[in-house]
Design a protein around this motif. Structure first.
Motif, mmCIF file in Angstrom:
data_model
loop_
_atom_site.group_PDB
_atom_site.id
_atom_site.type_symbol
_atom_site.label_atom_id
_atom_site.label_comp_id
_atom_site.label_asym_id
_atom_site.label_seq_id
_atom_site.Cartn_x
_atom_site.Cartn_y
_atom_site.Cartn_z
ATOM 1 N N THR A 29 39.932 34.117 56.051
ATOM 2 C CA THR A 29 41.370 34.192 55.835
ATOM 3 C C THR A 29 42.178 35.162 55.466
ATOM 4 N N GLY A 30 43.714 35.575 55.870
ATOM 5 C CA GLY A 30 44.106 36.595 54.821
ATOM 6 C C GLY A 30 45.715 36.210 55.327
ATOM 7 N N PHE A 31 45.743 36.490 53.440
ATOM 8 C CA PHE A 31 47.926 35.395 53.223
ATOM 9 C C PHE A 31 48.029 37.483 52.515
ATOM 10 N N VAL A 32 49.421 37.038 53.432
ATOM 11 C CA VAL A 32 50.410 38.405 53.014
ATOM 12 C C VAL A 32 51.669 37.839 52.028
ATOM 13 N N GLY A 33 51.796 39.289 50.824
ATOM 14 C CA GLY A 33 52.890 37.726 50.153
ATOM 15 C C GLY A 33 52.439 38.803 48.652
ATOM 16 N N PRO A 34 53.699 38.414 47.953
ATOM 17 C CA PRO A 34 53.968 38.839 46.159
ATOM 18 C C PRO A 34 52.754 38.445 45.819
ATOM 19 N N THR A 35 51.744 39.017 44.707
ATOM 20 C CA THR A 35 50.975 38.983 43.567
ATOM 21 C C THR A 35 52.169 39.903 41.908
ATOM 22 N N ARG A 36 51.070 39.348 40.981
ATOM 23 C CA ARG A 36 51.683 40.255 39.682
ATOM 24 C C ARG A 36 51.341 41.045 39.636
ATOM 25 N N TYR A 37 49.884 41.917 40.847
ATOM 26 C CA TYR A 37 49.224 43.183 40.298
ATOM 27 C C TYR A 37 48.625 43.769 41.744
ATOM 28 N N GLY A 38 48.503 44.688 41.528
ATOM 29 C CA GLY A 38 47.400 45.130 42.343
ATOM 30 C C GLY A 38 47.900 45.717 43.620
ATOM 31 N N PRO A 39 47.053 47.291 44.548
ATOM 32 C CA PRO A 39 47.462 47.287 45.227
ATOM 33 C C PRO A 39 48.128 47.127 46.277
ATOM 34 N N LEU A 40 48.917 48.788 46.756
ATOM 35 C CA LEU A 40 49.798 47.564 48.139
ATOM 36 C C LEU A 40 49.848 48.039 49.381
ATOM 37 N N ASP A 41 49.184 49.335 49.462
ATOM 38 C CA ASP A 41 48.860 50.261 50.510
ATOM 39 C C ASP A 41 46.882 50.464 51.081
ATOM 40 N N ILE A 42 46.670 49.822 49.870
ATOM 41 C CA ILE A 42 44.970 50.473 49.599
ATOM 42 C C ILE A 42 44.757 49.646 50.840
ATOM 43 N N GLU A 43 43.193 49.922 51.890
ATOM 44 C CA GLU A 43 43.018 48.826 52.707
ATOM 45 C C GLU A 43 42.413 47.502 52.075
ATOM 46 N N PRO A 44 42.776 45.755 52.052
ATOM 47 C CA PRO A 44 42.340 45.062 51.170
ATOM 48 C C PRO A 44 40.137 44.958 51.086
ATOM 49 N N ASP A 45 39.702 44.495 50.306
ATOM 50 C CA ASP A 45 38.708 44.674 50.354
ATOM 51 C C ASP A 45 38.404 42.455 50.122
ATOM 52 N N ILE A 46 37.102 42.171 50.636
ATOM 53 C CA ILE A 46 36.888 41.404 50.868
ATOM 54 C C ILE A 46 36.983 40.227 49.459
ATOM 55 N N ILE A 47 37.433 38.748 49.646
ATOM 56 C CA ILE A 47 38.094 38.951 47.864
ATOM 57 C C ILE A 47 37.103 37.061 47.654
ATOM 58 N N THR A 48 35.549 37.057 47.223
ATOM 59 C CA THR A 48 34.781 35.569 47.067
ATOM 60 C C THR A 48 35.395 34.170 45.675
ATOM 61 N N SER A 49 36.099 34.627 45.579
ATOM 62 C CA SER A 49 36.162 33.178 44.133
ATOM 63 C C SER A 49 37.691 33.496 44.087
ATOM 64 N N LEU A 50 38.276 32.569 42.528
ATOM 65 C CA LEU A 50 39.758 32.853 42.309
ATOM 66 C C LEU A 50 39.431 34.360 41.294
ATOM 67 N N VAL A 51 38.414 33.972 40.830
ATOM 68 C CA VAL A 51 38.046 35.351 39.403
ATOM 69 C C VAL A 51 37.814 36.757 39.964
ATOM 70 N N GLU A 52 37.744 37.053 41.151
ATOM 71 C CA GLU A 52 37.649 37.779 41.811
ATOM 72 C C GLU A 52 39.280 38.628 42.062
ATOM 73 N N PHE A 53 40.341 37.509 42.740
ATOM 74 C CA PHE A 53 41.477 37.560 42.936
ATOM 75 C C PHE A 53 42.480 37.612 41.729
ATOM 76 N N GLU A 54 42.037 37.763 40.703
ATOM 77 C CA GLU A 54 42.997 37.846 39.562
ATOM 78 C C GLU A 54 42.376 39.021 39.199
ATOM 79 N N ARG A 55 41.466 39.255 39.237
ATOM 80 C CA ARG A 55 40.845 40.531 38.544
ATOM 81 C C ARG A 55 41.320 42.010 39.074
ATOM 82 N N THR A 56 42.252 41.727 40.580
ATOM 83 C CA THR A 56 42.840 43.032 41.328
ATOM 84 C C THR A 56 44.210 42.472 41.511
ATOM 85 N N TYR A 57 44.404 41.402 41.366
ATOM 86 C CA TYR A 57 45.419 41.133 41.594
ATOM 87 C C TYR A 57 46.241 40.371 40.023
#
Length: 639
Positions: A29-57
């Motif tokens: 799945t791909g989600f597009v939208g605002p987050t509190r942090y994280g890259p804007l123009d770097i090719e997204p990397d696969i995320i497999t857990s909520l912890v990974e999401f929080e670490r980056t975004y």
């Protein structure tokens, strides 16, 4: 064909198997939208857990647009996705900077409380989550000066290391002063310089000129002197409580320091362009190249830092000092969530210089995405000033999926919509590549411990994935429990759904004894051939699998042998689908057909390099209406 020119025995490998077609994944799945942090123009990397999401975004805290807080719908969608059974996720962050004259609008910045500050540090990405406490802890390491057969030598030291030269005979002072022979060198901080042509070391207290460096390694007798390499450990402690701490240890201080031919200093590690994509996605700090160029050598950097915190000098020259005593800290502030992103940010753009992409354009390069959503983009849909933006974002999602062909868009209804509102919203849409879900879901917010309403797309995408994993993509993703749901914005009854379902509005319903369930599986297409979500997704699966599994055929000789090989490959793939129960029919001949011969191609096709293979499948449609006809019967009845 191999050449046989000399007599002999020739052993060759040949294949007697048909090239197989492997089914592609349907849950990514791909989600597009605002987050509190994280890259804007770097090719997204696969995320497999909520912890990974929080670490980056970033974490779960609310976003603040122009002073107005808004729930972090992306975080809630990611949480719902994984709770409902999702496994693989890409995130494309969108961001609209605040009105600011800053060269890095929206980025937090920190500097030491001196004028001028020896070092200015910025958050790598914009957002209020970039606000943090940054600590630089200086350390003088182990003694690297050794006696090698009566000659002074060093171990584990690299060119341009900043070193502390300490006399063994005297007590540490600030600055250190030698009190035991030899008396030629002076205790203090130096820049280590190496001449490979003469294999010799010198130490400079003024710059990086090897010829004028005053201290030679041969002057330093290990019995009287110690050499300790000075490094720094960077600790970033975000002010947002839900975001983890970042630590990187023992970074050299000289901007030109290298290890193994690659820059590895504090400034290279946090450079504008890090060494690899992994660092570019996850490093929280940024040091501007233009500012680093003015810092000078590592010795200059150290002296500037010590001038900003004079007490640290004494602690640094005391091997028994604590890390806290050797730390310099600053608070990075000023990070901003900017303004609520507009449709242009969701659409994205391509940088003409770097070719980096943003928004939905990032997903165009990711072949494995099968589901796309924009959680939170429909919040405030009924607000007349925002509705055109929300409508444009929805159309961008649909256009993206139609263009990419093998994807489906999960569309959220607006928040707090009445039945008439969502029907009016649906009336403006028509596509077999999208499905609309209503109403919003009531959950318990882990941050505030209050009940809030969140868009359904996160849960729906997770249900899609759970359905595909537990059952199959050809099974309609409906009649599924919504795990996190405490309720819905509106509790619909059967009569209300009888109005919504024929229009392609998929509803959430509550059933006594069966819980909160997703109770609809229709697309928003006016074409009855494509009115079911599972049909669209199953055909996307078939088409994408055949597309990827037959790439070997391109540029092969376009004749009967190739046609037969393609027929066998596709037939074997479809036979597997039939045996798995994905197709309708008692026999394979009733379930599918594959034709690839002169009946499917004209001479014009052959002359223009076209191979035409005709494939038909009898796909299963969901049992949306289960009907039992019951009447009275007696024992002597003839019926």
């Amino acid at each position: 064909m191999p050449e046989y020119l000399a007599p002999g025995v020739f052993v060759e490998e040949v294949s007697f198997q048909t090239k197989s077609i492997e089914g592609v994944g349907t849950t990514t799945t791909g989600f597009v939208g605002p987050t509190r942090y994280g890259p804007l123009d770097i090719e997204p990397d696969i995320i497999t857990s909520l912890v990974e999401f929080e670490r980056t975004y970033g974490g779960r805290e609310q976003l603040v647009y122009s002073g107005e807080p808004m729930d972090n719908y992306m975080w809630h969608a990611v949480r719902s996705f994984f709770e409902e059974g999702g496994t693989r996720l890409y995130i494309s962050r969108v961001y609209t900077p605040p009105d600011s004259d800053s060269s890095l609008p929206g980025h937090a910045a920190g500097f030491f409380d001196t004028s001028p500050s020896p070092l200015t540090i910025y958050s790598r990405f914009p957002g209020a989550a970039g606000d943090a406490r940054v600590t630089l802890t200086l350390k003088a390491g182990q003694n690297v000066l050794v006696n090698d057969g009566g000659t002074p030598a060093v171990r584990s030291m690299l060119p341009r290391d900043v070193v502390w030269l300490r006399s063994k005979g005297g007590a540490p002072t600030s600055p250190p002063v030698a009190t035991s022979p030899p008396t030629a060198p002076s205790a203090g901080f130096y820049l280590a310089l190496y001449d490979p042509s003469s294999d010799s070391w010198r130490f400079s207290s003024t710059g990086d000129d090897f010829a004028t460096a005053g201290v030679h390694l041969s002057d330093l007798l290990p019995a009287h002197w110690e050499l300790r390499i000075v490094t720094t450990t960077v600790n970033v402690d975000p002010l947002a409580s839900s975001t983890g701490e970042f630590v990187v240890a023992d970074l050299p201080l000289d901007p030109m320091h290298q290890r193994g031919g690659s820059p590895d200093s504090l400034f290279a590690y946090f450079a504008e362009q890090p060494a690899n994509q992994s660092r570019a996605r996850t490093l929280p700090l940024l040091l501007l190249d233009a500012e680093v160029a003015a810092l000078g050598t590592g010795l200059d950097v150290l002296n500037s830092l010590l001038a900003a915190a004079p007490g640290v000098r004494t602690a640094l020259t005391d091997p028994a000092s604590s890390a806290a005593a050797r730390g310099l800290w600053m608070v990075m502030s000023g990070g901003s969530d900017g303004q609520r992103p507009e449709a242009d940010e969701y659409e994205g753009q391509v940088d003409p210089v770097t070719d980096r992409k943003t928004g939905l354009m990032q997903f165009e390069d990711l072949d494995d995405i099968a589901i796309v959503a924009a959680p939170g983009s429909t919040f405030g849909y009924e607000d007349a000033s925002y509705q055109p933006t929300a409508q444009t974002i929805i159309h961008l999602l649909i256009d993206h999926c139609e263009r990419m062909r093998y994807r489906i868009a999960v569309i959220d209804s607006g928040n707090d919509q009445a039945i008439a509102d969502v029907r009016a919203m649906r009336a403006q849409l028509d596509s077999s590549y999208a499905a609309l879900y209503y109403p919003w879901i009531r959950i318990l917010d882990p941050l505030s411990q209050q009940e809030i309403y969140v868009p359904p797309s996160g849960s729906v995408c997770g249900i899609y994935a759970r359905n595909d994993i537990n059952r199959a993509v050809y099974k309609a993703p409906a009649n599924e429990v919504v795990n996190l749901a405490l309720g819905f914005e509106r509790f619909l009854n059967k009569a209300q759904q009888e109005v919504l379902n024929p229009e392609g509005i998929n509803c959430f319903r509550y059933f006594e004894g069966r819980g909160m369930r997703l109770w609809g599986a229709r697309t928003i297409s006016s074409d009855p051939e494509w009115k079911y979500v599972n049909l669209r997704r199953y055909f996307a699966f078939l088409e994408h699998s055949i597309d990827k599994g037959t790439q070997w055929a391109v540029f092969e000789p376009n004749g009967p042998l190739l046609w037969a090989n393609l027929r066998r490959a596709v037939q074997e793939f479809l036979l597997g689908q039939f045996q798995n129960g994905a197709l309708l029919g008692d026999k394979p001949e009733q379930a599918y057909f594959v034709r690839c011969d002169r009946s499917t191609m004209s001479q014009d096709d052959l002359d223009n390099g076209r191979l035409v293979c005709l494939v038909g499948v009898a796909a299963l449609k969901p049992a949306e209406f289960v009907i039992f006809r019951i009447g009275q019967w007696t024992a002597d009845s003839t019926n």
